[in-house]
Design a protein around this motif. Structure first.
Motif, short mmCIF file in Angstrom:
data_model
loop_
_atom_site.label_atom_id
_atom_site.label_comp_id
_atom_site.label_asym_id
_atom_site.label_seq_id
_atom_site.Cartn_x
_atom_site.Cartn_y
_atom_site.Cartn_z
N GLU A 76 -64.73 -22.79 -23.20
CA GLU A 76 -65.98 -23.55 -23.22
C GLU A 76 -66.02 -24.59 -22.09
O GLU A 76 -64.98 -25.00 -21.58
CB GLU A 76 -66.19 -24.22 -24.57
N GLN A 77 -67.23 -24.96 -21.73
CA GLN A 77 -67.43 -25.98 -20.70
C GLN A 77 -66.77 -27.28 -21.13
O GLN A 77 -66.82 -27.64 -22.31
CB GLN A 77 -68.93 -26.23 -20.48
N PRO A 78 -66.16 -28.00 -20.21
CA PRO A 78 -65.53 -29.27 -20.57
C PRO A 78 -66.58 -30.35 -20.81
O PRO A 78 -67.74 -30.21 -20.44
CB PRO A 78 -64.69 -29.60 -19.33
N ILE A 79 -66.14 -31.42 -21.43
CA ILE A 79 -66.98 -32.59 -21.65
C ILE A 79 -66.90 -33.44 -20.40
O ILE A 79 -65.81 -33.74 -19.90
CB ILE A 79 -66.45 -33.40 -22.87
N ARG A 80 -68.05 -33.82 -19.88
CA ARG A 80 -68.08 -34.65 -18.67
C ARG A 80 -67.84 -36.11 -19.07
O ARG A 80 -68.58 -36.66 -19.88
CB ARG A 80 -69.42 -34.50 -17.96
N LEU A 81 -66.78 -36.69 -18.52
CA LEU A 81 -66.42 -38.07 -18.84
C LEU A 81 -66.90 -39.04 -17.76
O LEU A 81 -66.95 -40.24 -17.98
CB LEU A 81 -64.90 -38.18 -18.97
N GLY A 82 -67.22 -38.53 -16.61
CA GLY A 82 -67.69 -39.33 -15.48
C GLY A 82 -68.17 -38.37 -14.40
O GLY A 82 -68.24 -37.16 -14.62
N ARG A 83 -68.50 -38.91 -13.24
CA ARG A 83 -68.99 -38.04 -12.17
C ARG A 83 -67.99 -36.98 -11.77
O ARG A 83 -68.35 -35.84 -11.50
CB ARG A 83 -69.33 -38.88 -10.94
N ARG A 84 -66.72 -37.33 -11.71
CA ARG A 84 -65.69 -36.39 -11.24
C ARG A 84 -64.60 -36.15 -12.28
O ARG A 84 -63.54 -35.64 -11.94
CB ARG A 84 -65.07 -36.94 -9.96
N VAL A 85 -64.86 -36.52 -13.51
CA VAL A 85 -63.83 -36.42 -14.55
C VAL A 85 -64.35 -35.60 -15.72
O VAL A 85 -65.42 -35.86 -16.25
CB VAL A 85 -63.42 -37.82 -15.05
N VAL A 86 -63.58 -34.57 -16.10
CA VAL A 86 -63.94 -33.74 -17.25
C VAL A 86 -62.71 -33.62 -18.17
O VAL A 86 -61.58 -33.86 -17.75
CB VAL A 86 -64.42 -32.33 -16.84
N LEU A 120 -58.78 -36.34 -25.74
CA LEU A 120 -59.35 -35.53 -24.68
C LEU A 120 -58.27 -35.19 -23.66
O LEU A 120 -57.49 -36.04 -23.26
CB LEU A 120 -60.51 -36.26 -24.00
N ILE A 121 -58.23 -33.92 -23.29
CA ILE A 121 -57.23 -33.40 -22.35
C ILE A 121 -57.92 -33.15 -21.01
O ILE A 121 -58.91 -32.42 -20.95
CB ILE A 121 -56.62 -32.08 -22.88
N ARG A 122 -57.39 -33.76 -19.96
CA ARG A 122 -57.96 -33.61 -18.62
C ARG A 122 -57.59 -32.25 -18.04
O ARG A 122 -56.72 -31.54 -18.53
CB ARG A 122 -57.46 -34.73 -17.72
N ARG A 123 -58.25 -31.87 -16.95
CA ARG A 123 -58.12 -30.54 -16.34
C ARG A 123 -56.68 -30.15 -16.02
O ARG A 123 -56.23 -29.06 -16.37
CB ARG A 123 -58.97 -30.49 -15.06
N THR A 124 -55.94 -31.02 -15.35
CA THR A 124 -54.56 -30.68 -14.95
C THR A 124 -53.69 -30.44 -16.17
O THR A 124 -52.93 -29.46 -16.22
CB THR A 124 -53.96 -31.82 -14.11
#
Length: 62
Positions: free
Chosen positions: A32-42, A5-9
């Protein structure tokens, strides 16, 4: 093996765009919409971004 999984940055850097442009592209439906990994992490699956890079590269010469 679990997909990477690749984070936003990192995703923005990988695509050669800024984070604001990445957000706009998500909103416009071009990514496509990212996968939500936590409240503030995609994040996105690495294969998804690599496929997008392939499309971008193929369309660049047109």
């Amino acid at each position: 093996m679990k997909p990477k999984l690749i984070r936003r940055t990192e995703a923005a850097a990988m695509l050669g765009i800024g984070q604001s442009t990445l957000s706009r592209m998500i909103k416009d439906g071009r990514i496509e919409q990212p996968i939500r990994l936590g409240r503030r992490v995609v994040g996105w699956r690495e294969e998804t971004l690599l496929a997008l890079l392939g499309e971008k590269r193929d369309g660049a010469g047109q």
